[in-house]
Scaffold this motif. Structure first.
Motif, mmCIF file in Angstrom:
data_model
loop_
_atom_site.group_PDB
_atom_site.id
_atom_site.type_symbol
_atom_site.label_atom_id
_atom_site.label_comp_id
_atom_site.label_asym_id
_atom_site.label_seq_id
_atom_site.Cartn_x
_atom_site.Cartn_y
_atom_site.Cartn_z
ATOM 1 N N LYS A 131 0.847 -1.200 0.000
ATOM 2 C CA LYS A 131 0.000 0.000 0.000
ATOM 3 C C LYS A 131 0.879 1.246 0.000
ATOM 4 C CE LYS A 131 -0.474 -0.261 5.053
ATOM 5 N NZ LYS A 131 -1.391 -0.693 6.131
ATOM 6 N N TYR A 188 5.006 1.602 0.389
ATOM 7 C CA TYR A 188 5.606 2.387 1.473
ATOM 8 C C TYR A 188 6.591 3.418 0.900
ATOM 9 C CZ TYR A 188 3.605 -0.965 4.866
ATOM 10 O OH TYR A 188 2.745 -1.748 5.609
ATOM 11 N N SER A 243 3.542 -7.102 10.507
ATOM 12 C CA SER A 243 4.977 -7.294 10.783
ATOM 13 C C SER A 243 5.253 -7.546 12.252
ATOM 14 C CB SER A 243 5.768 -6.053 10.353
ATOM 15 O OG SER A 243 5.685 -5.868 8.971
ATOM 16 N N ARG A 246 0.442 -10.762 6.689
ATOM 17 C CA ARG A 246 0.472 -9.525 5.897
ATOM 18 C C ARG A 246 1.711 -8.736 6.310
ATOM 19 N NH1 ARG A 246 -4.677 -9.844 8.394
ATOM 20 N NH2 ARG A 246 -4.178 -7.964 9.607
ATOM 21 N N ILE A 260 5.959 -3.313 6.944
ATOM 22 C CA ILE A 260 7.137 -2.509 7.273
ATOM 23 C C ILE A 260 8.414 -3.328 7.398
ATOM 24 C CG2 ILE A 260 6.808 -2.570 9.797
ATOM 25 C CD1 ILE A 260 7.797 0.538 7.771
ATOM 26 N N TYR A 319 7.925 4.287 8.909
ATOM 27 C CA TYR A 319 6.824 4.267 7.937
ATOM 28 C C TYR A 319 6.628 5.665 7.317
ATOM 29 C CZ TYR A 319 4.630 0.228 10.574
ATOM 30 O OH TYR A 319 4.330 -0.945 11.206
HETATM 31 C C1 PLP Z 1 -0.783 -1.830 6.668
HETATM 32 C C2 PLP Z 1 -1.403 -3.099 7.084
HETATM 33 C C3 PLP Z 1 -0.612 -4.214 7.369
HETATM 34 C C4 PLP Z 1 0.891 -4.169 7.367
HETATM 35 O O1 PLP Z 1 1.347 -3.568 8.558
HETATM 36 P P1 PLP Z 1 2.888 -3.480 8.901
HETATM 37 O O2 PLP Z 1 2.925 -2.956 10.281
HETATM 38 O O3 PLP Z 1 3.483 -2.532 7.924
HETATM 39 O O4 PLP Z 1 3.428 -4.849 8.753
HETATM 40 C C5 PLP Z 1 -1.247 -5.403 7.675
HETATM 41 N N1 PLP Z 1 -2.605 -5.478 7.723
HETATM 42 C C6 PLP Z 1 -3.384 -4.415 7.478
HETATM 43 C C7 PLP Z 1 -4.854 -4.560 7.552
HETATM 44 C C8 PLP Z 1 -2.816 -3.190 7.160
HETATM 45 O O5 PLP Z 1 -3.602 -2.137 6.914
#
Ligand code: PLP
Length: 367
Positions: A35, A39, A196, A212, A215, A351
């Motif tokens: 997204k 980053y 993360s 998912r 970061i 971030y």
């Molecule tokens: C942005 C996001 C992530 C990733 O988060 P990080 O802290 O960057 O790993 C995972 N799940 C959802 C729903 C997010 O919006």
């Protein structure tokens, strides 16, 4: 010659960080979160290094279409779901999956005229209180989706609010994980929970069929300063580099920059760097924030202006006009300045700095 500031994207670091995730959760599918234009890195720029992930997660239809244009045929999930009934046509065309977090989105699916079959991710709100169904509404929502002709599969989804820290003095995930597990008990379907911080800190405890990873792929520690990227064996995937374009010799009591915010207590040699807040280096960054010059650690001095900032060269005798300055990331000789240490200088997180690189900065890819 173009202005010497440059952002370098390191493919080897992205691959390394993805391998770190695979090692921690060998049985999970790894979705790379890209997204916010990966980053701030640029989706097209990171794609060749992350195309061995199992899927991609992002927010915008436009970004999803860019991934398809790159030839990605695997799963893509829209983390905020669809924003209108119309979006379902795009999702069908581009084979996009999406989260379902509201009753309106379920209605749009029920009213969708085509027999498209969507893989949806039903989101539970276990305490973050941004998106999702409360645990007591969750089963009814699941049932509606299960009865909906447009739905092919339902994955259970949640997002921890405190995976990076403690929550009211307790392990940050215990209560939300327990609530989630209890609420989906005996419902079929896969699960996606970990971001993360949960991957790095709670992999033993969290059973997440899909993780998912955001970061950490980009070489910033989600629980800094408790853990640094060295602790987690992560490498910076973006380096912001520039050069010294002027040198000033100060005598005691002379000051630097707007507002004369920094006053020399002794004779000093300072360097002026072609990097300012119009490049994405935050104006509120405090004096003393770390910088590398010719690979040697030093610090910023005084107020960051639009196009320039000042650094201390007093102890760096080999520094001159044209010397390499690393604002964050890696030097050309591989010394590392973690973005988290720089972000702390403006009270923010890695971030925000990554996402804040502005358009006038040229990017380069190192494979
Ligand atoms: C942005 C996001 C992530 C990733 O988060 P990080 O802290 O960057 O790993 C995972 N799940 C959802 C729903 C997010 O919006």
């Amino acid at each position: 010659m173009p202005r010497p500031i440059q952002a370098i994207i390191h493919h080897d670091a992205l691959r390394h960080n993805l391998a770190v995730v695979r090692k921690i959760v060998p049985d999970s599918q790894v979705f790379a979160v890209v997204k916010a234009n990966a980053y701030g890195h640029g989706i097209e720029r990171v794609f060749p290094a992350l195309n061995c992930s199992d899927g991609f997660a992002l927010l915008d239809l436009d970004e999803a279409k860019r991934l398809r244009a790159l030839g990605w045929q695997g799963p893509i999930i829209l983390l905020e779901g669809i924003f209108s009934a119309q979006d379902l046509f795009d999702c069908a065309n581009d084979k996009l999956s999406f989260s379902i977090h509201s009753a309106a989105q379920i209605q749009w699916l029920q009213q969708h005229p085509n027999p498209a079959q969507f893989d949806v991710f039903l989101k539970m709100n276990t305490g973050m209180n941004r998106l999702g169904f409360k645990p007591e509404q969750y089963r009814a929502a699941w049932q509606q989706l299960n009865d909906c002709a447009a739905v092919k599969s339902i994955t259970h989804m949640m997002h921890f609010s405190d995976a990076d820290s403690d929550r009211f003095g307790k392990n940050g995930i215990d209560e939300q994980l327990e609530l989630f597990n209890r609420s989906i008990e005996d419902l079929p379907g896969k699960r996606t929970l970990s971001n993360s911080a949960a991957i790095l800190r709670h992999a033993q405890q969290v059973d997440s069929d899909h993780v998912r990873a955001g970061i950490l792929l980009y070489g910033s520690s989600p629980d800094y300063p408790t853990h640094s990227i060295v602790d987690w064996d992560l490498q910076p995937s973006m380096s912001l580099r520039s050069e010294i374009i002027a040198i000033q010799d100060l005598t005691a009591d002379e000051t630097i920059g707007y507002g004369s915010l920094f006053r020399a207590e002794k004779n000093m040699r300072i360097g002026i760097v072609a990097c300012g807040y119009a490049d994405g280096y935050q104006r509120i960054t405090a004096t003393g924030t770390p910088v590398l010059v010719n690979g040697t650690p030093t610090q910023t001095l005084g107020r960051v202006s639009m196009d320039m900032l000042a650094v201390d060269l007093t102890h760096i005798t080999n520094a001159d006009i044209g010397s390499e300055v690393v604002l964050w990331g890696k030097s050309s000789c591989q010394q590392v300045l973690a973005i988290d240490d720089v972000a702390a200088g403006s009270g923010t997180v890695g971030y925000e700095l990554m996402c804040g690189i502005t358009n006038r900065v040229n990017f380069k890819i190192e494979t």
